[in-house]
Write an enzyme that holds these catalytic residues in place. Structure first.
Site, short mmCIF file in Angstrom:
data_model
loop_
_atom_site.label_atom_id
_atom_site.label_comp_id
_atom_site.label_asym_id
_atom_site.label_seq_id
_atom_site.Cartn_x
_atom_site.Cartn_y
_atom_site.Cartn_z
N ASP A 213 0.86 -1.12 -0.02
CA ASP A 213 0.00 0.04 -0.05
C ASP A 213 0.82 1.24 0.08
O ASP A 213 1.96 1.25 0.71
CB ASP A 213 -0.81 0.01 1.17
CG ASP A 213 -2.04 0.82 1.10
OD1 ASP A 213 -1.89 2.15 0.92
OD2 ASP A 213 -3.16 0.48 1.14
N LEU B 271 -0.05 4.16 0.85
CA LEU B 271 -0.55 5.02 1.77
C LEU B 271 -1.02 6.29 1.39
O LEU B 271 -1.38 7.40 2.07
CB LEU B 271 0.41 5.46 3.09
CG LEU B 271 0.86 4.07 3.91
CD1 LEU B 271 1.74 4.46 5.07
CD2 LEU B 271 -0.39 3.38 4.36
N ALA C 130 -6.35 -2.32 -4.12
CA ALA C 130 -5.61 -1.09 -4.24
C ALA C 130 -6.70 -0.40 -5.49
O ALA C 130 -6.46 -0.91 -6.45
CB ALA C 130 -4.27 -0.96 -4.44
N TYR D 168 -13.99 5.59 -13.51
CA TYR D 168 -13.92 4.49 -12.41
C TYR D 168 -14.72 3.35 -12.80
O TYR D 168 -13.98 2.09 -12.56
CB TYR D 168 -14.44 5.20 -10.98
CG TYR D 168 -14.41 4.33 -9.89
CD1 TYR D 168 -13.19 4.14 -9.14
CD2 TYR D 168 -15.61 3.90 -9.42
CE1 TYR D 168 -13.27 3.28 -7.98
CE2 TYR D 168 -15.66 3.04 -8.32
CZ TYR D 168 -14.60 2.73 -7.54
OH TYR D 168 -14.54 1.98 -6.49
N ILE E 202 -29.09 19.29 4.13
CA ILE E 202 -29.61 18.21 2.79
C ILE E 202 -29.63 18.84 1.60
O ILE E 202 -30.31 19.87 1.36
CB ILE E 202 -30.74 17.71 3.01
CG1 ILE E 202 -30.77 16.71 4.23
CG2 ILE E 202 -31.52 16.62 1.87
CD1 ILE E 202 -32.10 16.03 4.66
#
Ligand SMILES: NC(=O)c1ccc[n+]([C@@H]2O[C@H](COP(=O)([O-])OP(=O)(O)OC[C@H]3O[C@@H](n4cnc5c(N)ncnc54)[C@H](O)[C@@H]3O)[C@@H](O)[C@H]2O)c1
Length: 327
Positions: A39, A41, A85, A152, A212
């Protein structure tokens, strides 16, 4: 049932992250020989790994999955891989070139090295984002991904398809898990969807009206992080391969309902303020159909929203009070 984990060597990319750290904790309960975590980080932390960082069977490597030599040396030593990851949805949107390197190129390298070193199975963290706005609610895995509009979601779908093709070409066993809206202690405090819980917790702490945006009717399927970790273990220990599974809680919760539960578990009488929607969210509904995971993986979530939000609130307020004392 957990014999696959006992005495095995397991590699977790992103194991210092929110979900990854719970997967490691869950794996450790079944006596693996070694867990290697890689990782950088960028989002994960040593704090997330506090409960296991000093465990003799855990090896944490502070490094990047884009470092091919490092990635290869990790994969060459293990039996199983959890590939977790990734960049966040908004980071991919801000920097698609980096998204390409992390989400696509490195996932390709993971698949290549897994074949080269005959890894027995890969568990791939995918996402409900692959659906975009789904066609059916509850959404089964058979809904098509053509409504996805994000880099994504596209990258996650490509990852699923990559592992599918590597199963077909090289017999690499894998399972893909499409998580819905994961929440819980150690959660990301500035993610696109999850940040609202944290913002509202801040309001509760400070006695301010929670905001909201819009009418609060956007819905999500909130699944607690420990349930998601259990789904990962179930995917590893089962003999299932070449399948993807939804991992949600199978409850559709509007933002307004979410706030009501959050106020309830914190005994708060605050009244929300409504403001005009300031961003266009192309995904107005999320609701998982988990029946495939239940039938094939024998997996069912067990933590309801009220219990999960209580745990999240306790974690968040104790973290904030520690920070306050340190200042
Ligand atoms: N949290 C959610 O609601 C959710 C929903 C759907 C899918 N997912 C997926 O689940 C997985 C875990 O997500 P999470 O919520 O724990 O996120 P997270 O950001 O906490 O964890 C990802 C980890 O990967 C690490 N990382 C990122 N780029 C790296 C790189 N180049 N090299 C090495 N490490 C790198 C980060 O430091 C982090 O620790 C991800 O693949 C994510 O896309 C999460």
């Amino acid at each position: 049932m957990h014999n696959k984990i006992k005495n095995s060597k397991i590699f977790v990319t992103g194991g210092a992250g929110f979900i990854g750290s719970y997967v490691v904790e869950e794996l450790l309960q079944h006596s693996p020989a070694r867990i290697i975590i890689l990782d950088n980080l960028v989002r994960g932390s040593l704090e997330n790994m506090e409960s296991f960082i000093d465990h003799p069977d855990v090896e944490f490597i502070h490094g990047d999955i884009r470092d091919r030599a490092l990635l290869e040396s990790c994969i060459s030593r293990v039996d199983y891989v959890f590939h977790m990851a990734a960049l966040r949805i908004n980071s991919c949107a801000v920097n698609p070139a980096e998204g390409f390197e992390v989400m696509l190129r490195s996932t390709f390298d993971v698949a290549e090295f897994c074949v080269k070193y005959r890894v027995k199975k890969v568990i791939y963290s995918s996402s409900a984002s692959v659906y975009g706005l789904a066609q059916h609610f509850p959404t089964p895995e058979t809904d098509n991904p053509y409504n996805n509009q994000t880099f994504y979601g596209g990258a996650k779908l490509w990852g699923e398809q990559l592992f599918r093709s590597y199963k077909f070409m090289y017999q690499l066993d894998y399972v893909g898990l499409r998580y819905f809206n994961v929440y819980g202690a150690r959660m990301d405090t500035d993610g696109k969807y999850t940040e609202v819980m944290v913002r509202w917790l801040d309001c509760i702490r400070e006695g301010k009206s929670p905001l909201i945006y819009g009418d609060g009717s956007t819905t999500m399927d909130f699944v607690y992080v420990r349930d998601v970790a259990k789904a990962n273990i179930a995917a590893l220990v089962s003999n299932v391969t070449d399948e993807v599974f939804n991992v949600g809680n199978c409850n559709e919760t509007s933002l307004r309902q979410l706030l009501d539960v959050l106020l309830k578990v914190n005994n708060s009488a605050l009244v929300p303020e409504h403001k005009e929607e300031n961003s266009v969210n192309p995904v107005s509904r999320r609701l998982a159909d988990n029946s495939k995971a239940k039938k094939i993986l024998n997996y069912e979530p067990s933590i309801d929203l009220e219990t999960g939000l209580e745990e999240l609130s306790n974690w968040y307020f104790s973290k904030k009070s520690v920070l306050k004392t340190e200042i």
